[in-house]
Scaffold this motif. Structure first.
Motif, PDB file in Angstrom:
ATOM      1  N   LEU A  17       0.832  -1.188   0.000  1.00 49.07           N
ATOM      2  CA  LEU A  17       0.000   0.000   0.000  1.00 49.07           C
ATOM      3  C   LEU A  17       0.876   1.251   0.000  1.00 49.07           C
ATOM      4  CD1 LEU A  17      -3.042   0.877   0.268  1.00 49.07           C
ATOM      5  CD2 LEU A  17      -2.473   1.327   2.661  1.00 49.07           C
ATOM      6  N   VAL A  18       0.679   2.103  -0.985  1.00 46.10           N
ATOM      7  CA  VAL A  18       1.358   3.403  -1.021  1.00 46.10           C
ATOM      8  C   VAL A  18       0.283   4.483  -0.994  1.00 46.10           C
ATOM      9  CG1 VAL A  18       3.402   2.531  -2.217  1.00 46.10           C
ATOM     10  CG2 VAL A  18       1.519   3.474  -3.543  1.00 46.10           C
ATOM     11  N   ALA A  19       0.613   5.593  -0.335  1.00 46.97           N
ATOM     12  CA  ALA A  19      -0.359   6.664  -0.155  1.00 46.97           C
ATOM     13  C   ALA A  19       0.159   7.940  -0.796  1.00 46.97           C
ATOM     14  CB  ALA A  19      -0.602   6.887   1.335  1.00 46.97           C
ATOM     15  N   LYS A  30       3.109  14.035  -3.054  1.00 43.03           N
ATOM     16  CA  LYS A  30       4.182  13.035  -3.114  1.00 43.03           C
ATOM     17  C   LYS A  30       3.656  11.715  -2.563  1.00 43.03           C
ATOM     18  CE  LYS A  30       7.836  15.391  -4.514  1.00 43.03           C
ATOM     19  NZ  LYS A  30       8.647  14.995  -5.643  1.00 43.03           N
ATOM     20  N   MET A  31       4.264  10.634  -3.001  1.00 45.05           N
ATOM     21  CA  MET A  31       3.895   9.311  -2.494  1.00 45.05           C
ATOM     22  C   MET A  31       4.695   9.030  -1.229  1.00 45.05           C
ATOM     23  SD  MET A  31       1.612   8.603  -4.668  1.00 45.05           S
ATOM     24  CE  MET A  31       1.184   6.890  -4.431  1.00 45.05           C
ATOM     25  N   GLU A  32       4.103   8.252  -0.344  1.00 46.58           N
ATOM     26  CA  GLU A  32       4.760   7.885   0.900  1.00 46.58           C
ATOM     27  C   GLU A  32       4.204   6.563   1.402  1.00 46.58           C
ATOM     28  OE1 GLU A  32       3.908  10.694   3.994  1.00 46.58           O
ATOM     29  OE2 GLU A  32       1.778  10.187   4.043  1.00 46.58           O
ATOM     30  N   PHE A  33       4.950   5.957   2.321  1.00 43.69           N
ATOM     31  CA  PHE A  33       4.392   4.870   3.109  1.00 43.69           C
ATOM     32  C   PHE A  33       3.653   5.543   4.262  1.00 43.69           C
ATOM     33  CE2 PHE A  33       8.182   2.688   1.264  1.00 43.69           C
ATOM     34  CZ  PHE A  33       7.489   1.767   0.505  1.00 43.69           C
ATOM     35  N   PRO A  34       2.390   5.194   4.501  1.00 46.66           N
ATOM     36  CA  PRO A  34       1.621   5.896   5.528  1.00 46.66           C
ATOM     37  C   PRO A  34       2.181   5.667   6.928  1.00 46.66           C
ATOM     38  CG  PRO A  34       0.432   3.972   4.742  1.00 46.66           C
ATOM     39  CD  PRO A  34       1.641   4.115   3.867  1.00 46.66           C
ATOM     40  N   GLY A  35       1.890   6.593   7.806  1.00 46.81           N
ATOM     41  CA  GLY A  35       2.355   6.512   9.181  1.00 46.81           C
ATOM     42  C   GLY A  35       2.190   7.855   9.843  1.00 46.81           C
ATOM     43  N   GLY A  36       3.035   8.132  10.832  1.00 47.88           N
ATOM     44  CA  GLY A  36       2.921   9.411  11.498  1.00 47.88           C
ATOM     45  C   GLY A  36       3.859   9.544  12.672  1.00 47.88           C
ATOM     46  N   LYS A  37       3.677  10.649  13.398  1.00 46.04           N
ATOM     47  CA  LYS A  37       4.550  11.002  14.512  1.00 46.04           C
ATOM     48  C   LYS A  37       4.254  10.147  15.738  1.00 46.04           C
ATOM     49  CE  LYS A  37       4.295  15.756  13.029  1.00 46.04           C
ATOM     50  NZ  LYS A  37       3.537  16.954  13.282  1.00 46.04           N
ATOM     51  N   ARG A  95      -8.692   9.520   5.150  1.00 42.17           N
ATOM     52  CA  ARG A  95      -8.978  10.579   6.110  1.00 42.17           C
ATOM     53  C   ARG A  95      -7.960  11.711   6.028  1.00 42.17           C
ATOM     54  NH1 ARG A  95     -10.295   6.262  10.899  1.00 42.17           N
ATOM     55  NH2 ARG A  95     -12.328   5.618  10.103  1.00 42.17           N
ATOM     56  N   GLU A  96      -6.802  11.464   5.411  1.00 42.39           N
ATOM     57  CA  GLU A  96      -5.775  12.500   5.269  1.00 42.39           C
ATOM     58  C   GLU A  96      -5.165  12.521   3.883  1.00 42.39           C
ATOM     59  OE1 GLU A  96      -2.737  12.655   8.224  1.00 42.39           O
ATOM     60  OE2 GLU A  96      -4.139  12.503   9.884  1.00 42.39           O
ATOM     61  N   HIS A  97      -5.081  11.392   3.236  1.00 39.24           N
ATOM     62  CA  HIS A  97      -4.386  11.278   1.952  1.00 39.24           C
ATOM     63  C   HIS A  97      -5.331  11.547   0.777  1.00 39.24           C
ATOM     64  CE1 HIS A  97      -1.696   9.050   4.675  1.00 39.24           C
ATOM     65  NE2 HIS A  97      -0.758   9.513   3.879  1.00 39.24           N
ATOM     66  N   ALA A  98      -4.722  11.919  -0.353  1.00 37.99           N
ATOM     67  CA  ALA A  98      -5.494  12.143  -1.577  1.00 37.99           C
ATOM     68  C   ALA A  98      -5.908  10.825  -2.217  1.00 37.99           C
ATOM     69  CB  ALA A  98      -4.674  12.967  -2.566  1.00 37.99           C
ATOM     70  N   ALA A  99      -5.038   9.809  -2.125  1.00 43.11           N
ATOM     71  CA  ALA A  99      -5.300   8.519  -2.759  1.00 43.11           C
ATOM     72  C   ALA A  99      -4.378   7.464  -2.156  1.00 43.11           C
ATOM     73  CB  ALA A  99      -5.057   8.608  -4.272  1.00 43.11           C
ATOM     74  N   VAL A 100      -4.744   6.213  -2.339  1.00 43.63           N
ATOM     75  CA  VAL A 100      -3.859   5.095  -2.014  1.00 43.63           C
ATOM     76  C   VAL A 100      -3.912   4.109  -3.173  1.00 43.63           C
ATOM     77  CG1 VAL A 100      -4.043   5.271   0.508  1.00 43.63           C
ATOM     78  CG2 VAL A 100      -5.647   3.829  -0.738  1.00 43.63           C
ATOM     79  N   HIS A 101      -2.844   3.334  -3.306  1.00 39.47           N
ATOM     80  CA  HIS A 101      -2.761   2.343  -4.369  1.00 39.47           C
ATOM     81  C   HIS A 101      -2.089   1.090  -3.834  1.00 39.47           C
ATOM     82  CE1 HIS A 101      -3.668   5.563  -7.216  1.00 39.47           C
ATOM     83  NE2 HIS A 101      -2.750   6.277  -6.591  1.00 39.47           N
ATOM     84  N   GLY A 110       8.917   3.305  -9.509  1.00 42.77           N
ATOM     85  CA  GLY A 110       8.408   4.295 -10.447  1.00 42.77           C
ATOM     86  C   GLY A 110       7.563   5.388  -9.827  1.00 42.77           C
ATOM     87  N   CYS A 111       7.389   5.375  -8.508  1.00 39.59           N
ATOM     88  CA  CYS A 111       6.552   6.382  -7.842  1.00 39.59           C
ATOM     89  C   CYS A 111       7.323   7.677  -7.584  1.00 39.59           C
ATOM     90  CB  CYS A 111       6.043   5.833  -6.508  1.00 39.59           C
ATOM     91  SG  CYS A 111       4.893   4.462  -6.667  1.00 39.59           S
ATOM     92  N   ASP A 112       6.591   8.762  -7.468  1.00 42.35           N
ATOM     93  CA  ASP A 112       7.165  10.068  -7.129  1.00 42.35           C
ATOM     94  C   ASP A 112       7.160  10.203  -5.604  1.00 42.35           C
ATOM     95  OD1 ASP A 112       8.127  12.668  -7.169  1.00 42.35           O
ATOM     96  OD2 ASP A 112       6.166  13.538  -7.684  1.00 42.35           O
ATOM     97  N   TRP A 113       8.176   9.615  -4.972  1.00 41.44           N
ATOM     98  CA  TRP A 113       8.242   9.500  -3.516  1.00 41.44           C
ATOM     99  C   TRP A 113       8.666  10.794  -2.841  1.00 41.44           C
ATOM    100  CZ3 TRP A 113       6.354   5.358  -1.165  1.00 41.44           C
ATOM    101  CH2 TRP A 113       6.267   4.162  -1.870  1.00 41.44           C
ATOM    102  N   ALA A 114       8.172  11.000  -1.616  1.00 42.23           N
ATOM    103  CA  ALA A 114       8.765  11.985  -0.715  1.00 42.23           C
ATOM    104  C   ALA A 114      10.208  11.540  -0.495  1.00 42.23           C
ATOM    105  CB  ALA A 114       7.997  12.022   0.602  1.00 42.23           C
ATOM    106  N   GLU A 115      11.139  12.483  -0.458  1.00 39.02           N
ATOM    107  CA  GLU A 115      12.565  12.133  -0.423  1.00 39.02           C
ATOM    108  C   GLU A 115      12.934  11.199   0.726  1.00 39.02           C
ATOM    109  OE1 GLU A 115      15.153  15.526  -0.647  1.00 39.02           O
ATOM    110  OE2 GLU A 115      13.968  16.405  -2.258  1.00 39.02           O
ATOM    111  N   ALA A 116      12.351  11.394   1.887  1.00 36.55           N
ATOM    112  CA  ALA A 116      12.696  10.563   3.042  1.00 36.55           C
ATOM    113  C   ALA A 116      12.303   9.096   2.844  1.00 36.55           C
ATOM    114  CB  ALA A 116      12.043  11.110   4.306  1.00 36.55           C
TER     115      ALA A 116
END
Length: 130
Positions: A17-19, A30-37, A95-101, A110-116
């Motif tokens: 799952l990518v968000a 940007k694409m990211e692996f979901p998570g948080g602080k 609830r926070e993301h624009a989309a998930v795949h 091939g995703c446009d990832w957040a640099e981190a």
């Protein structure tokens, strides 16, 4: 330095799952692996289970920690703690993301990832070849 955990959520078909971050979030679209602080006193695994439930309405089980990476953005720095997680249950609610795949592992590069997240992608793909 902000401590952040992220989930590489794998389903029964071995898809990941990518968000996509929303347009109003830092690093918009940007694409990211979901998570948080992490909250004070919270373990990375507990934070991850909580964040994924809050953000996506999914129940996950963290099964393997990957290497921690630190990344300095122009205006903030994060310490990213990734975990490979098994999807337990739930129906995705954005609830926070624009989309998930759900993507096959070879599609991740091939995703446009957040640099981190880029070194996390490399680490995950490395686990699949060893």
């Amino acid at each position: 330095m902000i401590d952040v955990c992220c989930a590489i959520i794998v389903n029964d078909e071995q898809q990941v799952l990518v968000a996509q971050r929303s347009a109003v979030m830092r690093l918009p679209l940007k694409m990211e692996f979901p998570g948080g602080k992490l909250e004070p006193g919270e373990s990375p695994e507990a934070a991850l289970v909580r964040e994924i439930q809050e953000e996506l309405n999914l129940h996950i089980l963290p099964v393997e920690a990957l290497p921690v990476h630190e990344h300095q953005y122009p205006d903030f720095a994060i310490r990213l703690m990734p975990f490979i997680c098994k999807l337990q249950s739930g129906a995705i609610e954005l609830r926070e993301h624009a989309a998930v795949h759900w993507l096959e592992a070879p599609q991740l590069s091939g995703c446009d990832w957040a640099e981190a997240d880029i070194p996390v992608v490399h680490d995950y793909l490395f686990t699949l070849t060893n």
